[in-house]
Design a protein around this motif. Structure first.
Motif, short mmCIF file in Angstrom:
data_model
loop_
_atom_site.label_atom_id
_atom_site.label_comp_id
_atom_site.label_asym_id
_atom_site.label_seq_id
_atom_site.Cartn_x
_atom_site.Cartn_y
_atom_site.Cartn_z
N TYR A 31 8.93 -3.70 1.37
CA TYR A 31 8.30 -3.43 0.07
C TYR A 31 9.06 -4.15 -1.05
N SER A 90 7.84 -7.50 -1.48
CA SER A 90 6.39 -7.56 -1.69
C SER A 90 5.60 -7.88 -0.43
N TYR A 139 3.74 -6.07 1.65
CA TYR A 139 3.19 -4.71 1.69
C TYR A 139 2.60 -4.35 3.05
N SER A 142 2.76 0.77 -1.86
CA SER A 142 2.23 -0.48 -1.32
C SER A 142 0.72 -0.58 -1.55
N LYS A 158 0.05 -1.49 -5.10
CA LYS A 158 0.27 -2.91 -5.38
C LYS A 158 -0.90 -3.76 -4.90
#
Length: 570
Positions: free
Chosen positions: A173, A176, A178, A211, A214
């Motif tokens: 995470y 990034s 995810y 996640s 995002k």
């Protein structure tokens, strides 16, 4: 006397102290890792949280001594791992020393087949790379190395399993990624946890919720935030309830449902302030200030902005600043203070660019680390390949030498057995030949003796009864002693066995001999008298002399030469 008493008292006190220190570890001797997990965790937590490093090291030293005394090898490794953990807290600057110590412990635990120490040491090394040296790719390498091992071990034997999986999810995470963050966190949720680790499932669900936020999957994010609310307990109620409410408030904010978001964010702020979670408070206050502005409650928005700014400073986390500066700019614009508006908007832009730069730098750092790690792996693979080639060459050479030895041994044994078999055959043949020769000699001697006896019998009868040689009785007796053609063949076979090659040499030396002359020469070889020869051949003595004379003539022997000398030389 007082001095002696004082020394004895001190020694007694030290003995009692040592015994009591040892006694506190008796309940964890020769137990499984799961059985003594809580006790060991309390020991290291007390040692780290108290800050009394000397007491902590002494306690671990005693623990190791007790483990050695009771031959508890697992506990010895446990004490060494805890020592590294404590030393890391006491001497943060000795990073290289700690890394080397962990690598040595990893190698030792692998050699001794201690799976749980091996996994925990590598996880601790990953943690060290992540937070101490910022070597993220090395940390990921350690995480990915222990992941397949975690799948092989049961949570009943390894209570930290869910926690380690959730940490891997958090690491993804952070960068990034995810998809992997969700996958590893879900895997952690599939693992049962002990009561002390109940919050681990909340940690995994929080990572999944963030996640999904995002990736704009807000409904999925809400599902996991609500699951956190269902999983809170007495001990972690304020912490996780506040976090879950903050997440739900954020998704409501992102949907534009401000009325729904406000009470959730306020509840999050309240609990965050109670437990001094400045990061949660700063993030929730920033969102709340923007909602108040959007609701045209400028005064409340301005008040909330300053409150948020205070908690941003306390948390030292700069993520909320971009939105915070935007709200500052919008509030000042609403108040007609455009100069400050431009300043805050510029600050928001600068903060955004700084975050982008930091993020890009971090991604480039990881890419650089990945490249370096790949280069390192390539070097290691090259060295390993060279080593493997050398090992292969050595093995091939040894194999060839071994094959040559085996072939040589095979041929030697084959030659040996063939030679032995050949010698056996020769020996058998010699033995057989010797037996045949012996038998032939006996037969020939018997044959010769028989002839002599018959001749004697004929002579005896002639003398006793006055029978002439011309009479029928004598003639019949003489027929008995005559060597017939059939008997000659038998005689010759026996003769050839005893006097090998004699007849062949005779034919070579005297090619013109008649059968009668050949037989004469054979009988002469046996030293028969003329009378015995005559009886054997069925002729008169005078005929024998005639044959002898013809042979002497063919040999061109003078009168004084003895034919026996010729017979003996053939």
């Amino acid at each position: 006397m007082k001095r002696i008493f004082s020394r004895c008292f001190i020694a007694l006190c030290l003995l009692i102290s040592a015994l009591s220190a040892e006694a506190q570890f008796n309940n964890i001797i020769n137990k499984t890792h799961a059985e003594r997990y809580t006790n060991l965790r309390q020991i290291i937590d007390v040692a780290i949280n108290s800050g009394k490093w000397a007491d902590g090291f002494q306690s671990l030293k005693t623990l190791k001594q007790v483990a050695i005394k009771h031959h508890d090898d697992d506990l010895v490794l446990e004490a060494e791992l805890m020592w590294i953990m404590l030393d890391r807290e006491a001497h943060k600057e000795a990073k290289k020393k700690h890394i080397l110590a962990l690598k040595a412990l990893i190698a030792r635990s692998q050699k001794e087949g201690n799976m749980q120490i091996y996994i925990r040491s590598r996880r601790f090394l990953a943690h060290f790379y992540w937070y101490e040296t910022k070597n993220y790719e090395r940390a990921f390498e350690e995480y990915l190395a222990i992941h397949p091992l975690l799948r092989k071990i049961s949570e009943k034997d390894f209570p930290e399993k869910a926690y380690f999986l959730s940490q891997i999810g958090e690491a993804y995470y952070f960068f990034s990624d995810y998809t992997n963050a969700i996958n590893f966190s879900r895997e952690a949720l599939m693992v049962d946890v002990i009561p002390d680790h109940r919050g681990v499932h909340n940690l995994a669900m929080n990572t999944i919720s963030l996640s999904y936020m995002k990736t704009d999957m807000l409904n999925s994010a809400d599902v996991y935030s609500k699951k956190i609310l269902q999983n809170v307990g007495i001990g972690d109620y304020a912490v996780w309830k506040g976090i879950a409410q903050g997440n739900l408030g954020r998704t409501a904010y992102l949907r534009g449902k401000y009325t729904e978001a406000v009470p959730l964010l306020e509840a999050c702020i309240e609990r965050a302030v109670i437990i001094s979670d400045h990061t949660q408070a700063a993030a929730a206050l920033t969102l709340l200030s923007d909602i108040y502005f959007r609701q045209n409650n400028i005064s409340k928005a301005e008040k909330t902005i300053h409150e948020a700014r205070k908690y941003v400073g306390l948390s030292r986390i700069k993520q909320p600043l971009e939105l915070l500066y935007q709200v500052f700019g919008k509030v000042n614009a609403a108040k007609g203070n455009f100069a400050l508006t431009n300043i805050y908007l510029d600050s928001a832009t600068i903060t955004h660019n700084a975050f982008e730069k930091d993020f890009n730098s971090m991604q480039m750092l990881r890419a650089s680390e990945r490249s370096q790690l790949q280069a390192h792996r390539s070097d290691m693979e090259r060295v390993a390949a060279e080593k493997q080639i050398k090992t292969l060459e050595r093995n091939i050479l040894l194999t060839l030498v071994l094959l040559l030895l085996m072939v040589a041994l095979y041929f030697y044994k084959t030659y040996y057995y063939k030679s032995r078999e050949k010698q056996r055959i020769i020996n058998d043949q010699l033995k057989k030949a010797e037996q045949e020769l012996t038998f032939a000699t006996i037969q020939l001697e018997e044959f010769t003796r028989s002839i002599s006896e018959k001749n004697l019998l004929v002579e005896e009868l002639s003398v006793r009864y006055g029978i002439n040689e011309s009479e029928e009785t004598v003639l019949e007796l003489q027929k008995i002693t005559i060597l017939t053609d059939e008997q000659w063949e038998y005689f010759r076979s026996l003769f050839e066995k005893i006097h090998v090659g004699y007849l062949a040499r005779l034919r070579t030396k005297l090619p013109g001999l008649t059968p009668a002359e050949t037989r004469f020469m054979a009988l002469a070889k046996l030293n028969l008298t003329y009378k015995e020869m005559a009886s054997t051949l069925g002729i008169s003595v005078q005929s024998v002399r005639v044959i002898r004379h013809r042979i002497r003539k063919k040999l061109n022997l003078p009168e004084d030469a003895d034919l026996k000398d010729v017979v003996s030389t053939i």
